[in-house]
Structures are given as C-alpha cells and as structure tokens.
Write a protein that holds these residues in place. Structure first.
Motif: not given
Length: 362
Positions: A197-198, A204-205, A274-276, A311-313
């Motif tokens: 998700a990042v 990038w992969a 990070a997603r967290s 990418n709205d975020r």
C-alpha cells in the motif's frame, strides 16, 4: 567539497576599481572547505583596474558595455567559459559569487545605464555556471543560510554545503525527528517499504527482501537533504524510552532534483509514510519542516511536488503545505504495474512560502 568563490570575496584585489570585497561568511569556509578562486573578468583578459561595465538590460541579446561606451561582451563571454571550465575541472557544484556584478550577479544586476539602478537578472558567468548545473548563491544569500543554520543546529555543518545525507543536520517537529538514515534503520525501512500500500503510490515497487531496503538506504544516504521520519517517544511509551527518544523509522522525506526542471535553485519534495502512521497529520507536519529547511537553510527559490492523480492522501498533504497546482502531467511515468499514470504538478515559491509564514504568525 570544493566551492568556487569570486576572488574579490576572498580578499584578492581584482575588482574594476583595483580593490577587493572580502566577505567574513566566505572566509570562514576556508577552515572546512577547499575554495576555488575565480574572477571571470580577469579570466576574460580584462585588466585591473578597468572601466566599470554593466549588462544592457534594455536589449534582448546579451551586450556588456563599459562606462565609456565600449563593447566588452566578448571578454565577458570568454571569462564565463573559462570559469565554467575551471569549476568543472575542480569538481565544484556550488559557487559563491559577488552580488550585482555583470559577471557574477545572482538574481539582480545593474541595468546598463550606470545610474545604480538594479534589474532582475544574472551576470554572464553566473548564467553560464547555472546552465552547467552549478548552484550559484551570492555572499548575502550564503551568510543568511549560515546564520539560520547555526541558530537551528549549533555546531553542525551548514546544510547549504552538504553533499551527502550524513552531512545534513537532524530536524525536529513537535512530534517527529527527521534525520539522515543509517544502516541501523534498514529493518524499519523494510517494514514499511515492503507494504504494497506504500511504494506504488510513490512510484516504486514494494521491497521484496531486506537487501532491497539496504540498497534504498544506501541510495538515500548518498544524497543530501533526504531524511528518515521517526516518531518522538514520550516516557512510558515503550521499554526504557525517555522523553524525546525516537521510535522506529516510519517513513522518509526529502528534497531531490526535479527531473522536469533545469533550475539549480529548485528541488522537488518527495515522501513516503508507513501505513500505520496514516491519518495522524505526520506527513503534513514533516513536509512543513522540510519546506522551512529548503527555503531558510538551503536558500532555494522554488520547491515543487507531484502526486499521481489517484493519490488523494498526497494531494491533501501538498495542499495543506501551501503548494499551488499548476497542471496535469499526462502519462508522466509508468508505475510498477507498467501502466502510464497522470500526475498532478505543484509549485511553491520562496516568496509565497514567506507570505504564508507571516500569515500563520499574524
């Protein structure tokens, strides 16, 4: 890092009037850096002393004249070419040049009327160096960057002179520490960079192995002005954590070359988190500090940023940071899945950033 410096700022009597203009901020660099003395006008064959010269601002084609009406354009062009050659030979990527000079002026020069009037523009050698990819600042810009850096990071090397991440200072916000990444951070970097998700949202992969993360850290460490993002941990939040202690690395942020622009006074903001840590305002907080660093400590004139249209975020972070939307780059690049993606492009000038800081403090 060798730094090219106008000879007159080093105390060499090479100005048109046979005098020098030694600059304390420049002279202080002698203790830590190799300074490469350049005087484009004498390199072009002009004598010391000489009749003062100015660039004729009213004419579109470059023309340099002296106060007696003589044409000095060829000498200035020859001196600029020799300056670029010397700077390349010595490996300089930064030049500190004399403000307002018809050779070295950076941003403003006299207008060719010999009346003391200034107009926006660059000296002949300053233009040539910028075209060659050398960053140019004048002595006042250097002094301002050094002053801000010393106030924010006592005892640290000036950020404007950094050539690698390790030479950059650590930055801080209310909740975050931004510091250069090291090999000790590889496991943390792998933890967030392996999340599917990042990476793809940033182009990038996802990392598949710890070796991917190690190479990522090495690449970042080889560049200046790129930082890992770490939460500040308060006492009681984790074993043995003290007030101000940093937690694990939760992302990266920095200023890198903008591949869309040939402008040595411009860098591009890039980041990943990070997603967290999403949804807590961390990236906006980090971005604002890095923008301050870029404009106040590096003396940049322009910072840009892009995000994929989906990418709205990232869009929200950019808008909250004061950037201005300038358009869509259609099919800008392919994402790891091979699909060409559109990107939204933004810019923030030093002047707009300064106005926004004033509005916040009002």
């Amino acid at each position: 890092m060798p730094i090219a410096v106008s000879a007159c700022l080093l105390g060499e009597p090479c100005r048109y009037d046979g005098k020098s203009r030694p600059c304390e901020a420049v002279l202080r660099l002698r203790a830590t850096h190799e300074l490469v003395s350049v005087c484009p006008e004498t390199l072009g064959g002009l004598p010391v002393p000489r009749t003062p010269c100015e660039i004729v601002a009213a004419e579109r084609a470059l023309r340099v004249v002296d106060a007696d009406g003589g044409d000095a354009t060829d000498a200035f062009l020859a001196g600029a070419a020799k300056t670029v050659e010397l700077v390349r030979e010595r490996g300089c990527t930064l030049a500190v040049l004399k403000a307002k000079s018809p050779s070295c002026g950076n941003g403003f020069v006299y207008d060719g009327t010999f009346s003391g009037a200034l107009v926006p523009g660059y000296g002949v050698a300053a233009r040539a160096l910028r075209e060659a990819g050398v960053r140019v600042v004048d002595e006042a810009q250097l002094a301002a960057c050094l002053e801000v850096g010393e106030a924010r990071h006592p005892g640290c090397a000036p950020a404007v002179l950094a050539t690698t991440s390790a030479e950059c200072p650590s930055l801080g916000t209310e909740r975050l520490v931004l510091r250069p990444l090291t090999s000790d951070d590889i496991d943390d970097v792998f933890a967030y960079c392996s999340d599917p998700a990042v990476g793809p949202d940033a182009g990038w992969a996802p990392h598949r192995t710890r070796e991917d993360a190690r190479m990522f850290v090495e690449v970042i460490a080889s560049r200046p002005h790129v930082f890992g993002i770490f939460e500040k941990v308060s006492a009681g939040e984790g074993a043995g954590a003290g007030i101000g202690t940093e937690g694990p690395c939760i992302g990266s942020i920095g200023l890198i070359r903008d591949p869309q622009r040939r402008n040595v006074d411009c860098l591009m903001l890039g980041y990943a988190l990070a997603r967290s840590a999403w949804g807590r305002g961390y990236m906006t907080e980090a971005a604002r500090e890095v923008l301050r660093y870029g404009f106040a400590e590096l003396g940049l004139g322009l910072i840009t940023c892009t995000h994929y249209t989906f990418n709205d975020r990232s869009r929200r972070v950019i808008e909250k940071s004061g950037f201005v939307h300038e358009g869509t780059l259609h099919g800008m690049e392919a994402t790891p899945d091979g699909l060409a993606q559109d990107a939204e492009a933004y810019y923030l000038t030093r002047e707009r950033w300064s106005r926004l800081q004033g509005a916040v403090g009002a």
